[in-house]
Write a protein that holds these residues in place. Structure first.
Motif, short mmCIF file in Angstrom:
data_model
loop_
_atom_site.label_atom_id
_atom_site.label_comp_id
_atom_site.label_asym_id
_atom_site.label_seq_id
_atom_site.Cartn_x
_atom_site.Cartn_y
_atom_site.Cartn_z
N PRO A 138 59.22 18.06 88.63
CA PRO A 138 57.82 18.44 88.88
C PRO A 138 57.13 17.59 89.94
O PRO A 138 56.42 18.12 90.80
CB PRO A 138 57.16 18.26 87.50
CG PRO A 138 58.29 18.46 86.53
CD PRO A 138 59.48 17.83 87.19
N HIS A 139 57.33 16.28 89.90
CA HIS A 139 56.68 15.43 90.89
C HIS A 139 57.17 15.74 92.30
O HIS A 139 56.36 15.84 93.24
CB HIS A 139 56.94 13.95 90.56
CG HIS A 139 56.43 13.00 91.61
ND1 HIS A 139 55.08 12.83 91.87
CD2 HIS A 139 57.10 12.20 92.49
CE1 HIS A 139 54.94 11.96 92.86
NE2 HIS A 139 56.14 11.56 93.24
N ALA A 140 58.49 15.91 92.45
CA ALA A 140 59.05 16.18 93.78
C ALA A 140 58.57 17.52 94.33
O ALA A 140 58.43 17.69 95.54
CB ALA A 140 60.57 16.14 93.71
N LEU A 141 58.30 18.49 93.44
CA LEU A 141 57.94 19.84 93.85
C LEU A 141 56.44 20.04 94.01
O LEU A 141 56.01 21.09 94.52
CB LEU A 141 58.47 20.85 92.83
CG LEU A 141 59.99 21.05 92.84
CD1 LEU A 141 60.44 21.72 91.54
CD2 LEU A 141 60.41 21.88 94.04
N PHE A 180 65.95 23.71 87.81
CA PHE A 180 65.25 23.44 89.07
C PHE A 180 64.51 24.69 89.54
O PHE A 180 63.36 24.60 89.98
CB PHE A 180 66.24 22.99 90.15
CG PHE A 180 65.55 22.57 91.42
CD1 PHE A 180 65.16 21.26 91.61
CD2 PHE A 180 65.27 23.49 92.42
CE1 PHE A 180 64.50 20.86 92.78
CE2 PHE A 180 64.61 23.11 93.58
CZ PHE A 180 64.23 21.80 93.76
N ALA A 181 65.17 25.84 89.47
CA ALA A 181 64.54 27.08 89.92
C ALA A 181 63.28 27.37 89.10
O ALA A 181 62.25 27.78 89.65
CB ALA A 181 65.51 28.24 89.81
N ASP A 213 57.37 27.37 88.76
CA ASP A 213 56.14 26.91 88.09
C ASP A 213 55.26 26.09 89.03
O ASP A 213 54.04 26.05 88.86
CB ASP A 213 56.51 26.07 86.87
CG ASP A 213 57.17 26.90 85.77
OD1 ASP A 213 57.10 28.15 85.83
OD2 ASP A 213 57.77 26.29 84.86
N ALA A 214 55.90 25.44 90.03
CA ALA A 214 55.14 24.63 90.98
C ALA A 214 54.54 25.46 92.11
O ALA A 214 53.80 24.92 92.94
CB ALA A 214 56.03 23.53 91.56
N GLU A 259 67.74 34.92 89.65
CA GLU A 259 67.15 35.32 88.37
C GLU A 259 65.80 34.67 88.11
O GLU A 259 65.04 35.12 87.25
CB GLU A 259 68.11 35.03 87.23
CG GLU A 259 69.36 35.91 87.26
CD GLU A 259 70.30 35.66 86.09
OE1 GLU A 259 70.13 34.63 85.40
OE2 GLU A 259 71.21 36.50 85.87
N SER A 260 65.49 33.61 88.87
CA SER A 260 64.20 32.93 88.67
C SER A 260 63.03 33.75 89.21
O SER A 260 61.89 33.49 88.85
CB SER A 260 64.23 31.57 89.38
OG SER A 260 64.17 31.76 90.79
#
Length: 277
Positions: free
Chosen positions: A56-59, A77-78, A83-84, A120-121
């Motif tokens: 989350p922080h990186a994205l 990750f996807a 979400d980000a 699929e994400s």
């Protein structure tokens, strides 16, 4: 903002450099970034693709991602990227997914798993599918230490792909929204033998390099100090030849996307000559 995962690696580093040269806003990531490791022209963040809690922080604030994924955490990750608010992910995949039959190639299956997770994400995606990496020749450090290469298969054939070709196709895919939903093969300049590749490195060094032919059992033992057993088994079975796609199965994206031919092994050797000094 574009997040570049694996920015400390050969391909990720070249993607980062290419994007910065194009004027893109970038964020470089690695597991443990060091001061001064990356260009001052972009942000730097700690990201471990084996540790979803770092995602989350990186994205945060990222629109696009160059993803060197782990199959085990690709879905995580996807989902975190979606979400980000990430819009587009360019995945470093493999040409093996094009030709290998299902279940026949562990490397192809790993990359298929990553591609499937991203698809699929619901994220927009582009897949960059390189063939045999020229950077595999960096394992030939006996050229640096003893000016020799030992192999059981001096006439084995491959088409080594310069990491700059991979990186520039990936960067073009990130910067051009018309590339979303496409898969780009990056296949190198054409076949050459181990013997020819060693000669090219010797020419770049301007020094003689001995090619020493050894028996298969000795070669297997020496390869096992560098590669996993399943990879060594495949190399021995193929007598050192690296798979190349049959003509017509996929077109090389370098010429169509970048408007130039693939970079030659001579160019790669000149670019990496200091690695063999």
């Amino acid at each position: 903002m574009i997040l570049v995962t694996g920015a400390s690696g050969n391909v990720g580093g070249a993607v980062l450099t290419t994007l910065i040269a194009a004027g893109a806003a970038v964020r470089a990531s690695s597991r443990s970034p060091r001061p001064g490791q990356f260009s001052d022209e972009g942000e730097v963040v700690s990201l471990d693709l084996d540790a979803p809690e770092t995602f989350p922080h990186a994205l945060d604030g990222v629109d696009k991602v160059f993803l060197y994924a782990r199959p085990e955490t690709a879905a995580d990750f996807a989902a975190a990227a979606r979400d980000a608010g990430v819009e587009h992910v360019v995945v470093l995949s493999s040409a093996s997914v094009i030709s290998a039959s299902t279940g026949s190639d562990p490397i192809a299956e790993q990359h298929r798993a990553v591609e499937k997770a991203v698809q699929e994400s619901g994220l927009d995606w582009t897949f960059v599918r390189p063939g045999y990496y020229a950077s595999n020749m960096l394992r030939w450090q006996s050229i640096r230490t003893r000016r020799e290469l030992r192999t059981a298969f001096p006439n084995a054939v491959s088409s080594p792909v310069h990491e700059r070709d991979i990186a520039e196709v990936a960067a073009a895919s990130l910067l051009d929204d018309t590339q979303r939903g496409k898969a780009h093969a990056v296949l190198g300049p054409g076949p050459s033998t181990v013997r020819q590749q060693v000669a090219v490195i010797a020419h770049a060094l301007d020094e003689a390099v001995d090619l020493v032919e050894i028996d298969t059992d000795t070669y297997r033992t020496e390869l096992l100090t560098q590669l996993p057993p399943f990879v060594v088994d495949r190399v021995i079975e193929a007598q050192g030849n690296m798979p190349m796609l049959p003509a017509g199965l996929a077109a090389d994206a370098v010429e169509s996307l970048l408007g130039r031919p693939p970079l030659t092994i001579e160019t790669w050797a000149q670019d990496h000559v200091q690695d063999f000094r």
